[in-house]
Design an enzyme around this catalytic site. Structure first.
Site, PDB file in Angstrom:
ATOM      1  N   LYS A 239       7.151   9.930  -2.187  1.00  0.00           N
ATOM      2  CA  LYS A 239       7.950   9.327  -3.261  1.00  0.00           C
ATOM      3  C   LYS A 239       7.936  10.199  -4.525  1.00  0.00           C
ATOM      4  O   LYS A 239       8.967  10.430  -5.138  1.00  0.00           O
ATOM      5  CB  LYS A 239       7.425   7.923  -3.608  1.00  0.00           C
TER       6      LYS A 239
ATOM      7  N   ARG B 188      -5.483   1.789   0.651  1.00  0.00           N
ATOM      8  CA  ARG B 188      -4.135   1.826   0.051  1.00  0.00           C
ATOM      9  C   ARG B 188      -3.077   1.515   1.114  1.00  0.00           C
ATOM     10  O   ARG B 188      -2.099   0.824   0.833  1.00  0.00           O
ATOM     11  CB  ARG B 188      -3.881   3.198  -0.588  1.00  0.00           C
TER      12      ARG B 188
ATOM     13  N   ARG C 169      -7.470  14.167  -5.712  1.00  0.00           N
ATOM     14  CA  ARG C 169      -7.263  13.008  -6.574  1.00  0.00           C
ATOM     15  C   ARG C 169      -8.367  12.012  -6.251  1.00  0.00           C
ATOM     16  O   ARG C 169      -8.787  11.910  -5.104  1.00  0.00           O
ATOM     17  CB  ARG C 169      -5.872  12.406  -6.308  1.00  0.00           C
TER      18      ARG C 169
ATOM     19  N   ARG D 213      -4.591  17.061   0.078  1.00  0.00           N
ATOM     20  CA  ARG D 213      -3.887  17.221  -1.195  1.00  0.00           C
ATOM     21  C   ARG D 213      -4.880  17.628  -2.290  1.00  0.00           C
ATOM     22  O   ARG D 213      -5.993  17.120  -2.331  1.00  0.00           O
ATOM     23  CB  ARG D 213      -3.239  15.873  -1.537  1.00  0.00           C
TER      24      ARG D 213
ATOM     25  N   ARG E   1       5.762  -3.270  -6.062  1.00  0.00           N
ATOM     26  CA  ARG E   1       4.836  -3.251  -4.931  1.00  0.00           C
ATOM     27  C   ARG E   1       4.472  -4.635  -4.438  1.00  0.00           C
ATOM     28  O   ARG E   1       3.766  -4.757  -3.440  1.00  0.00           O
ATOM     29  CB  ARG E   1       3.536  -2.563  -5.365  1.00  0.00           C
TER      30      ARG E   1
HETATM   31  P1  ADP Z   1       0.342   6.070  -4.023  1.00  0.00           P
HETATM   32  O1  ADP Z   1       1.759   5.581  -3.829  1.00  0.00           O
HETATM   33  O2  ADP Z   1       0.093   7.382  -3.364  1.00  0.00           O
HETATM   34  O3  ADP Z   1      -0.710   5.041  -3.709  1.00  0.00           O
HETATM   35  P2  ADP Z   1       0.530   5.793  -6.946  1.00  0.00           P
HETATM   36  O4  ADP Z   1       0.302   6.886  -7.938  1.00  0.00           O
HETATM   37  O5  ADP Z   1       1.900   5.184  -6.871  1.00  0.00           O
HETATM   38  O6  ADP Z   1       0.092   6.435  -5.550  1.00  0.00           O
HETATM   39  O7  ADP Z   1      -0.499   4.586  -7.192  1.00  0.00           O
HETATM   40  C1  ADP Z   1      -1.874   4.799  -7.348  1.00  0.00           C
HETATM   41  C2  ADP Z   1      -2.580   3.487  -7.653  1.00  0.00           C
HETATM   42  O8  ADP Z   1      -2.078   2.929  -8.890  1.00  0.00           O
HETATM   43  C3  ADP Z   1      -2.375   2.369  -6.646  1.00  0.00           C
HETATM   44  O9  ADP Z   1      -3.287   2.477  -5.563  1.00  0.00           O
HETATM   45  C4  ADP Z   1      -2.641   1.129  -7.520  1.00  0.00           C
HETATM   46  O10 ADP Z   1      -4.036   0.975  -7.747  1.00  0.00           O
HETATM   47  C5  ADP Z   1      -2.020   1.506  -8.835  1.00  0.00           C
HETATM   48  N1  ADP Z   1      -0.595   1.112  -8.926  1.00  0.00           N
HETATM   49  C6  ADP Z   1       0.475   1.964  -9.040  1.00  0.00           C
HETATM   50  N2  ADP Z   1       1.635   1.278  -9.086  1.00  0.00           N
HETATM   51  C7  ADP Z   1       1.305  -0.041  -8.998  1.00  0.00           C
HETATM   52  C8  ADP Z   1       2.061  -1.245  -8.969  1.00  0.00           C
HETATM   53  N3  ADP Z   1       3.415  -1.245  -9.033  1.00  0.00           N
HETATM   54  N4  ADP Z   1       1.383  -2.420  -8.861  1.00  0.00           N
HETATM   55  C9  ADP Z   1       0.047  -2.454  -8.810  1.00  0.00           C
HETATM   56  N5  ADP Z   1      -0.743  -1.351  -8.803  1.00  0.00           N
HETATM   57  C10 ADP Z   1      -0.119  -0.146  -8.909  1.00  0.00           C
END
Ligand code: ADP
Length: 257
Positions: free
Chosen positions: A33, A190, A179, A146, A108
């Site tokens: 994404k 996740r 990360r 990564r 999400r």
């Molecule tokens: P990825 O899609 O690889 O998990 P992101 O950078 O989108 O990475 O998200 C990392 C973390 O940030 C998630 O595991 C969660 O803890 C938090 N997070 C990000 N976006 C949201 C969201 N829309 N709602 C709740 N938690 C979020």
């Protein structure tokens, strides 16, 4: 809140007025994404809104939002709907979002999706979902391989996009690090959160009449995947087909609806 103005785009001798697109990049962690958001932002010149990046910026700043989120990110759990909904609400009311937005990692949960669709309606955005599909075993391999520059944020992959000198950022020479949440146990958490809370949104969107476009997120180079996403958005009338490079072979990225 600021209403998104319709965009006028010239197409040959025609001028087409279109509502501002809200491109929702959807898919499991590691499905690409963020990579696609950056490529689309470059071509479409509209902002990339990543809730994960916003939360990491708060954590780096050490402020209250950062303190509330740090432990949840580290363990792969979602932060509260109220918190992310407010972050997004504030961000999309900024003037640079009037011509459209690219959402990455939001919504999400069903609660977030409902709040988002209300915001889209109130502000005149036209949403479309791009579902990037990638096999979970490939995801685990992608994410454990990564590495990120702690200074400029550039991402590398040990297999597909390694730095020129092992372990060192090409741009500023800093030592690359994984990360915080890219350890295998956290990646599995996740993916579980995605399966339980996020994947069901696909039906929610379909029932709400939002177009959902499926893209194979592992079948082609990032640039070709970006072209197939752009072709789909252009065929829905959401973007101007003249704003992105179009020479990729049509069969390569496996687009299905
Ligand atoms: P990825 O899609 O690889 O998990 P992101 O950078 O989108 O990475 O998200 C990392 C973390 O940030 C998630 O595991 C969660 O803890 C938090 N997070 C990000 N976006 C949201 C969201 N829309 N709602 C709740 N938690 C979020």
């Amino acid at each position: 809140m600021v209403a998104a103005a319709p965009r006028s785009n010239r197409l040959g001798s025609q001028t087409i007025s279109r509502p501002a697109p809200a491109i929702i990049l959807f898919g499991s962690p590691g499905s690409g994404k963020g990579t696609q958001a950056k490529l689309l932002r470059h071509n479409l010149k509209i902002p990339h809104i990543s809730t994960g990046d916003m939360l990491r910026a708060h954590i780096a700043a050490g402020d209250e939002i950062g303190e509330q989120s740090r432990g949840l990110l580290r363990s792969g759990k979602l932060v509260s709907d109220e918190l992310v909904n407010e972050l997004v609400r504030a961000r999309i009311s900024e003037p640079d979002c009037r011509s459209g937005i690219i959402l990455d990692g939001y919504p999400r949960t069903v609660n977030q999706a409902g709040v988002l669709l209300d915001m889209m309606q109130q502000n005149g955005f036209r949403p479309a979902v791009i579902h990037l599909m990638v096999d979970y075993e490939k995801i685990v391999a992608r994410l454990t391989g990564r590495r990120q520059c702690p200074v400029c944020g550039t991402l590398y992959s040990l297999t597909t996009h390694p730095p020129k000198v092992e372990g060192v950022c090409d741009l500023d020479g800093a030592t690359l690090v994984p990360r915080d949440d890219d350890r295998e146990s956290v990646i599995r958490e996740r993916l579980d959160q995605y399966d339980m809370q996020t994947r069901p949104l696909l039906n929610y969107f379909r029932q709400a009449g939002v177009p959902v476009i499926k893209i194979d997120g592992a079948a082609a180079s990032p640039e070709n995947i970006m072209r197939h996403i752009s072709d789909s958005l252009a065929s829905l009338g959401l973007i101007d087909p003249s704003v992105y490079p179009r020479e990729a072979p049509a069969s390569e990225a496996g687009v299905t609806r």
